[in-house]
Design a protein around this motif. Structure first.
Motif, PDB file in Angstrom:
ATOM      1  N   ARG A  97      58.421  86.772  24.089  1.00 37.53           N
ATOM      2  CA  ARG A  97      57.489  87.290  23.088  1.00 37.53           C
ATOM      3  C   ARG A  97      58.188  87.452  21.729  1.00 37.53           C
ATOM      4  NH1 ARG A  97      53.069  86.623  20.776  1.00 37.53           N
ATOM      5  NH2 ARG A  97      52.217  88.446  19.728  1.00 37.53           N
ATOM      6  N   LEU A  98      59.447  87.917  21.769  1.00 36.71           N
ATOM      7  CA  LEU A  98      60.175  88.048  20.497  1.00 36.71           C
ATOM      8  C   LEU A  98      60.390  86.677  19.850  1.00 36.71           C
ATOM      9  CD1 LEU A  98      62.875  90.717  21.443  1.00 36.71           C
ATOM     10  CD2 LEU A  98      61.004  91.004  19.795  1.00 36.71           C
ATOM     11  N   LEU A  99      60.651  85.668  20.683  1.00 34.54           N
ATOM     12  CA  LEU A  99      60.940  84.331  20.145  1.00 34.54           C
ATOM     13  C   LEU A  99      59.724  83.710  19.471  1.00 34.54           C
ATOM     14  CD1 LEU A  99      63.076  82.730  23.013  1.00 34.54           C
ATOM     15  CD2 LEU A  99      63.835  84.087  21.062  1.00 34.54           C
ATOM     16  N   GLU A 100      58.539  84.097  19.944  1.00 34.95           N
ATOM     17  CA  GLU A 100      57.345  83.438  19.396  1.00 34.95           C
ATOM     18  C   GLU A 100      56.543  84.342  18.457  1.00 34.95           C
ATOM     19  OE1 GLU A 100      54.249  84.378  23.093  1.00 34.95           O
ATOM     20  OE2 GLU A 100      55.411  82.526  23.073  1.00 34.95           O
ATOM     21  N   HIS A 101      56.921  85.630  18.365  1.00 29.66           N
ATOM     22  CA  HIS A 101      56.112  86.576  17.590  1.00 29.66           C
ATOM     23  C   HIS A 101      56.096  86.174  16.109  1.00 29.66           C
ATOM     24  CE1 HIS A 101      54.305  90.134  16.042  1.00 29.66           C
ATOM     25  NE2 HIS A 101      54.238  90.685  17.237  1.00 29.66           N
ATOM     26  N   PRO A 102      54.903  86.053  15.527  1.00 29.78           N
ATOM     27  CA  PRO A 102      54.851  85.580  14.132  1.00 29.78           C
ATOM     28  C   PRO A 102      55.490  86.534  13.128  1.00 29.78           C
ATOM     29  CG  PRO A 102      52.646  86.178  14.965  1.00 29.78           C
ATOM     30  CD  PRO A 102      53.579  86.216  16.133  1.00 29.78           C
ATOM     31  N   ASP A 103      55.644  87.815  13.487  1.00 29.85           N
ATOM     32  CA  ASP A 103      56.221  88.766  12.531  1.00 29.85           C
ATOM     33  C   ASP A 103      57.730  88.926  12.673  1.00 29.85           C
ATOM     34  OD1 ASP A 103      53.798  89.248  11.332  1.00 29.85           O
ATOM     35  OD2 ASP A 103      53.273  90.863  12.741  1.00 29.85           O
TER      36      ASP A 103
END
Ligand code: NAD
Length: 500
Positions: free
Chosen positions: A212-218
């Motif tokens: 989730r961290l790798l893909e999170h837009p923010d």
């Protein structure tokens, strides 16, 4: 099970809501002592949202405000060294003095971050053209993430977040799920130091949280330290999502011993660097390359010293080496030694049968020493990450350097010699990011940068030092003209701007 390690989001403890937990084991007893909450996608999103909200003000805060908090944090970290070291020993297993060493090396990066004002000074050129000035400044990125390994539960996070937040970013840390408590303690100390809520957040967990961290837009940038396969995955995945990435991977660090070396000093260094922290260091020496006729004498000197190392619980002040992190890892390390003879290695010391009386369920393994290791043996090719030292033989300096340079890893390397010319040549010819000359573990000080070459680092930036500041900021160049009232109007000019 007595305790739960929870997330730290928006300046306070956030109880795990996913219902998924992982076990935290005391490696010296084999007992599960704690469980750690594993974050769901929603929980990671909550941490990133807290960091994004905090960035609105932290990103605008003054250097004086940021460094004043970091100085207070430094004092608190110093005062809590022992407590943090105890948490590390209880979950990682390393001996207390070694855990204290890791906190000390982490503190160096806080020292560096306290002086961030100097590094962020920027550059100004006046009068580059008539009444035109140019300024180069660096600004924070926003929300950045750190993903860290089990083997330095305090130091590796400290390689990252002090500089990141000093530069004005906010941070989400995903520490190793095997020894998560030190990270939470660091969060508490930051809060006590006055860090505003949401500037530093901790989410625990596994691949779900990491992905989730790798893909999170923010999330603007990802710092990773861990094994090579995961480092490669992190680099590829986060890059594909448009993020800046530094991903430090595994290692196989060589020590080249030339015939003129002080063999007692070389043997001391090899034993300290190979077996310290039970070999669970990315800068551990795992291969000694003995050049010329020194091999037999050197192996004998290493054996004599290795046999005297006292193995036991990290809480016992007389222990020099503790257990391995998990039972599964212990068994994997043992398998390399068990298969070594069949692969053509001479097994000088076999530590696989070792146990500690009264702690029979601990993840114990003794020291192993393999001689005349063929480069094709698994024990040489793989990063074992345990107390197993391979010795290889080379006829000449050139053969030794070629052998080291053929390794896919390029983290640290060392040469032991009294010949300054050979040492200088080695520094230039060797394909590794960190080189020691009669120094077996050349971990750079905080104001230089740490990082390997080849499969030991993916990305352009080493970690901490000037590279760290550069990684956590982006450049902006401002060109300014303040015309003099007496200047004639410039008029319209469609030509490309020229300086005159
Ligand atoms: P690891 O790669 O298994 O784990 C590192 C982090 O990645 C952890 O937070 C873990 O939860 C996460 N992770 C693990 N598997 C994942 C997956 N499939 N997808 C997404 N995330 C995942 O490493 P480790 O066993 O914790 O640490 C030991 C390794 O780290 C060794 O290879 C060592 O050499 C390396 N290391 C390198 C350096 C360096 O500076 N180059 C420093 C310390 C450790």
């Amino acid at each position: 099970m007595t305790n739960i390690v929870n997330h730290w989001i928006g300046g306070k403890t956030a109880e795990g809501a996913s219902g998924t937990y992982g076990p935290v084991t005391n490696p010296a007893t084999g007992e599960v002592t704690t469980k750690v909450a594993f974050a769901s996608v929603d929980e990671v999103d909550a941490a990133v949202a807290a960091a994004k909200e905090a960035y609105l003000t932290w990103g605008q805060s003054s250097l004086a405000q940021r460094t004043s908090i970091l100085f207070t944090f430094r004092a608190l970290l110093d005062a809590h060294r022992d407590e943090i070291a105890e948490l590390i020993t209880a979950e990682h297993g390393k001996v207390h003095s070694d855990a204290l060493g890791e906190v000390a090396r982490g503190l160096e990066i806080v020292d560096l971050a306290c002086g961030i004002s100097v590094q962020l000074k920027g550059e100004l050129s006046t009068q580059v053209a008539t009444r035109v000035d140019v300024a180069s400044i660096r600004q924070p990125l926003g929300v950045v993430a750190g993903i860290t390994p089990f083997n330095f539960p305090a130091m590796v996070p400290l390689w990252m977040f002090p500089l990141a937040i000093a530069c004005g970013n906010t941070f989400v840390l995903k520490p190793s799920e095997k020894d998560p408590s030190a990270a939470v303690k660091l969060a508490e100390l930051l809060s006590e130091a006055g860090l505003p809520d949401g500037v530093f957040n901790v989410v625990h967990g596994d691949k779900v949280a990491v992905d989730r961290l790798l893909e999170h837009p923010d999330v603007q940038a990802v710092s990773f330290v861990g094994s090579t396969p995961i480092a490669r995955y992190i680099h590829t995945t986060a890059s594909a999502h448009g993020k800046r990435v530094q991903a430090l991977g595994g290692a196989k660090n060589h020590m080249l011993v030339l015939p003129d070396a002080d063999l007692d000093a070389a043997a001391d260094a090899a034993v300290s660097a190979a077996y310290g922290s039970a070999g669970e260091r990315c800068m551990a020496i795992s291969a000694v390359v003995a050049v010329g006729a020194v091999g037999d004498t050197l192996v004998e000197k290493i054996r004599e010293r290795a046999e005297k190392i006292k193995i036991g619980p990290g809480t016992d002040p007389s222990s020099e080496m503790g257990p391995l992190i998990t039972k599964a890892h212990r068994d994997k390390v043992a398998s390399y030694v068990e298969g070594a003879a069949a692969e053509g290695c001479e097994v000088v010391l076999d530590g696989t049968g070792y146990t500690v009386e009264g702690h029979e369920n601990g993840h114990w393994i003794g020291l192993s020493l393999l001689d005349r290791v063929p480069t094709g043996a698994k024990a040489y090719r793989d990063e074992i990450f345990g107390p197993v030292l391979c010795v290889l033989r080379a006829e000449t300096y050139e053969e030794g350097v070629a052998l080291i340079n053929a390794s896919p890893f390029g983290n640290g390397t060392a040469i032991f010699t009294r010949d300054g010319g050979a040492a200088r040549r080695f520094q230039l010819e060797i394909e590794a990011g960190m080189v020691g000359v009669n120094v077996p573990i050349p971990v750079p000080v905080g104001y230089h940068s740490f990082g390997g070459w080849k499969d030991s680092l993916f990305g352009d930036h080493h970690i901490y030092g000037n590279d760290g500041t550069h990684f956590y900021t982006r450049g902006k160049v401002v060109t300014t003209r303040w015309p003099d009232p007496a200047d004639a109007p410039a008029g319209v000019d469609l030509g490309f701007p020229r300086n005159h």
